[in-house]
Scaffold this active site. Sequence first.
Site, short mmCIF file in Angstrom:
data_model
loop_
_atom_site.label_atom_id
_atom_site.label_comp_id
_atom_site.label_asym_id
_atom_site.label_seq_id
_atom_site.Cartn_x
_atom_site.Cartn_y
_atom_site.Cartn_z
N ASP A 190 -7.92 23.24 -64.37
CA ASP A 190 -6.67 22.50 -64.20
C ASP A 190 -5.66 23.10 -65.19
O ASP A 190 -6.02 23.63 -66.23
CB ASP A 190 -6.86 20.99 -64.42
CG ASP A 190 -5.70 20.19 -63.83
OD1 ASP A 190 -4.75 20.81 -63.28
OD2 ASP A 190 -5.72 18.95 -63.92
N GLY A 213 -0.88 20.76 -67.30
CA GLY A 213 0.26 19.87 -67.08
C GLY A 213 -0.15 18.42 -67.23
O GLY A 213 0.34 17.70 -68.10
N PHE A 214 -1.11 18.01 -66.42
CA PHE A 214 -1.52 16.61 -66.40
C PHE A 214 -2.08 16.15 -67.75
O PHE A 214 -1.78 15.05 -68.22
CB PHE A 214 -2.57 16.42 -65.30
CG PHE A 214 -3.02 15.01 -65.14
CD1 PHE A 214 -2.17 14.05 -64.63
CD2 PHE A 214 -4.31 14.63 -65.49
CE1 PHE A 214 -2.58 12.74 -64.46
CE2 PHE A 214 -4.74 13.32 -65.33
CZ PHE A 214 -3.87 12.37 -64.81
N ASP A 243 2.29 21.77 -63.30
CA ASP A 243 3.11 20.76 -62.63
C ASP A 243 3.45 19.63 -63.58
O ASP A 243 2.87 19.52 -64.66
CB ASP A 243 2.35 20.18 -61.43
CG ASP A 243 1.04 19.51 -61.86
OD1 ASP A 243 0.44 19.95 -62.87
OD2 ASP A 243 0.61 18.54 -61.20
N ASP A 295 -12.38 15.73 -57.60
CA ASP A 295 -12.99 15.77 -58.93
C ASP A 295 -12.68 14.45 -59.59
O ASP A 295 -11.66 13.81 -59.27
CB ASP A 295 -12.38 16.89 -59.80
CG ASP A 295 -11.07 16.48 -60.43
OD1 ASP A 295 -11.07 15.98 -61.57
OD2 ASP A 295 -10.03 16.62 -59.77
N CYS A 334 -34.29 8.57 -54.45
CA CYS A 334 -33.34 9.53 -55.04
C CYS A 334 -34.14 10.70 -55.63
O CYS A 334 -35.13 10.49 -56.34
CB CYS A 334 -32.49 8.86 -56.11
SG CYS A 334 -31.39 10.03 -56.98
N CYS A 364 -33.08 12.92 -57.82
CA CYS A 364 -32.48 13.45 -59.05
C CYS A 364 -33.54 13.51 -60.15
O CYS A 364 -34.59 12.87 -60.06
CB CYS A 364 -31.28 12.59 -59.48
SG CYS A 364 -31.72 11.19 -60.52
N CYS A 405 -34.51 9.92 -61.47
CA CYS A 405 -35.29 9.06 -60.56
C CYS A 405 -36.67 9.62 -60.23
O CYS A 405 -37.60 8.87 -59.94
CB CYS A 405 -34.51 8.80 -59.28
SG CYS A 405 -33.03 7.81 -59.58
N HIS A 449 -28.17 11.41 -62.91
CA HIS A 449 -28.29 10.63 -61.67
C HIS A 449 -26.94 10.48 -60.98
O HIS A 449 -26.83 10.69 -59.76
CB HIS A 449 -28.89 9.24 -61.93
CG HIS A 449 -28.75 8.34 -60.74
ND1 HIS A 449 -29.64 8.36 -59.69
CD2 HIS A 449 -27.77 7.45 -60.40
CE1 HIS A 449 -29.23 7.51 -58.75
NE2 HIS A 449 -28.10 6.95 -59.16
N1 PRF Z 1 -1.71 17.26 -61.78
C1 PRF Z 1 -2.63 18.07 -62.39
N2 PRF Z 1 -3.88 17.65 -62.66
C2 PRF Z 1 -4.23 16.39 -62.29
C3 PRF Z 1 -3.34 15.52 -61.64
C4 PRF Z 1 -2.00 15.97 -61.37
O1 PRF Z 1 -1.15 15.28 -60.81
C5 PRF Z 1 -4.04 14.32 -61.44
C6 PRF Z 1 -3.52 13.09 -60.81
N3 PRF Z 1 -4.54 12.23 -60.35
C7 PRF Z 1 -5.33 14.51 -61.96
N4 PRF Z 1 -5.42 15.77 -62.46
N5 PRF Z 1 -2.28 19.30 -62.76
ZN ZN Z 2 -31.39 9.36 -59.23
#
Ligand code: PRF
Ligand code: ZN
Length: 376
Positions: A89, A92-93, A143, A271, A309, A311, A314, A340
């Site tokens: 990622d 930004g976030f 972003d 994710d 399960c 895993c 389990c 798990h």
């Molecule tokens: N932008 C970025 N990563 C993110 C989000 C986003 O808007 C979100 C929003 N749920 C999670 N991770 N770059």
């Molecule tokens: Zn399990």
Amino acid sequence: MYQILATDGKAKRASFETVHGTIQTPVFMNVGTAAAIKGAVATTDLQEIGTQVELSNTYHLHVRPGDKIVKQLGGLHKFMNWDKPILTDSGGFQVFSLAGLRKIKEEGVYFHSHVDGRKIFMGPEESMQIQSNLASTIAMAFDECPSSVADRDYVRKSVDRTTRWLKRCKTEMARLNSLPDTINPNQMLFGINQGAVYEDIRIEHAQQIAELDLDGYAVGGLAVGESHEEMYRILDAVVPYLPQNKPTYLMGVGTPANILEGVDRGIDFFDCVYPSRNGRHGHVYTNHGKLNLFNAKYELDDSPIEDGCQCPACRHYSRAYIRHLLKAKEMLGMRLCVLHNLYFYNHMMEEIREAIEKGEYKQYKAKKLAGFEETT
Ligand code: PRF
Ligand code: ZN
């Protein structure tokens, strides 16, 4: 190459080829923010729990240990001993959710590190340079994720800036991929749709970014405080405007129910920290709802977390034993719960893929959702 193998309504079953192997979608990426899945899960465990893609964070790895260090050590794959796909990622976030004082300018964001308070600047070019040093399979665009209660005027301006940032990301990534010492010259770039809860802004933005012909498209800015119904309304509105011949990614989502609904609206990638975070607190997922293993009713329960399960928790251990480990604050308790939970999510995605292939997705989703509602 992204290839749709089957569809069922809007749900898609696809494969996505990368230099680190082919991803089967819909897929849940397992979150390892700082190049580690929290809960003492090693990359050598991931094969056993069905992980396809590991997700790490530009911001965290830039602050510690530093992306230049990771590059000197051969990139993130070598550093963490994981040879399958990694998505990073953009930072930004995380800057918006973690860093204290920050200033957003046209050139990027000025903020303070959450580790030592030192001043940092990150803009589209810096984010791409860091992700190139990390050498992830897929880099995310830099972003801004506006708050779910931001007013229309703010969101409009923010989204326009995010579009300008995306163009700068694309240019910088092309430059970095052509440098002689780049570890992964095939690094891919996903764009991110923003626009908070305003359908028209979302759609216009989706149309603008679709023109840039990126490797994939994410929907960001959701699961940030709005209701689930609002999130589904935005997905209904915007996903049809994202390129159908590219993978789609719903960022930071979510509960198993959110994922079932996202798949039904055409999402390929997901994710979320829920399975690992809940596992660390002794909260475990089952097909009959979530259990809290700290509850006294499991003291003498010698059955596994979930019957059948496969895993690592389990197959070998009982609820009573894991409860004891959690109560005694033994690390193994957390670890077994996280293993798990991640297995539960990864396995659900496998079932989702099968259901789409068989054209039985609606029935599968309804049955699964009904199970989650049961009280245990
Ligand atoms: N932008 C970025 N990563 C993110 C989000 C986003 O808007 C979100 C929003 N749920 C999670 N991770 N770059
Ligand atoms: Zn399990």
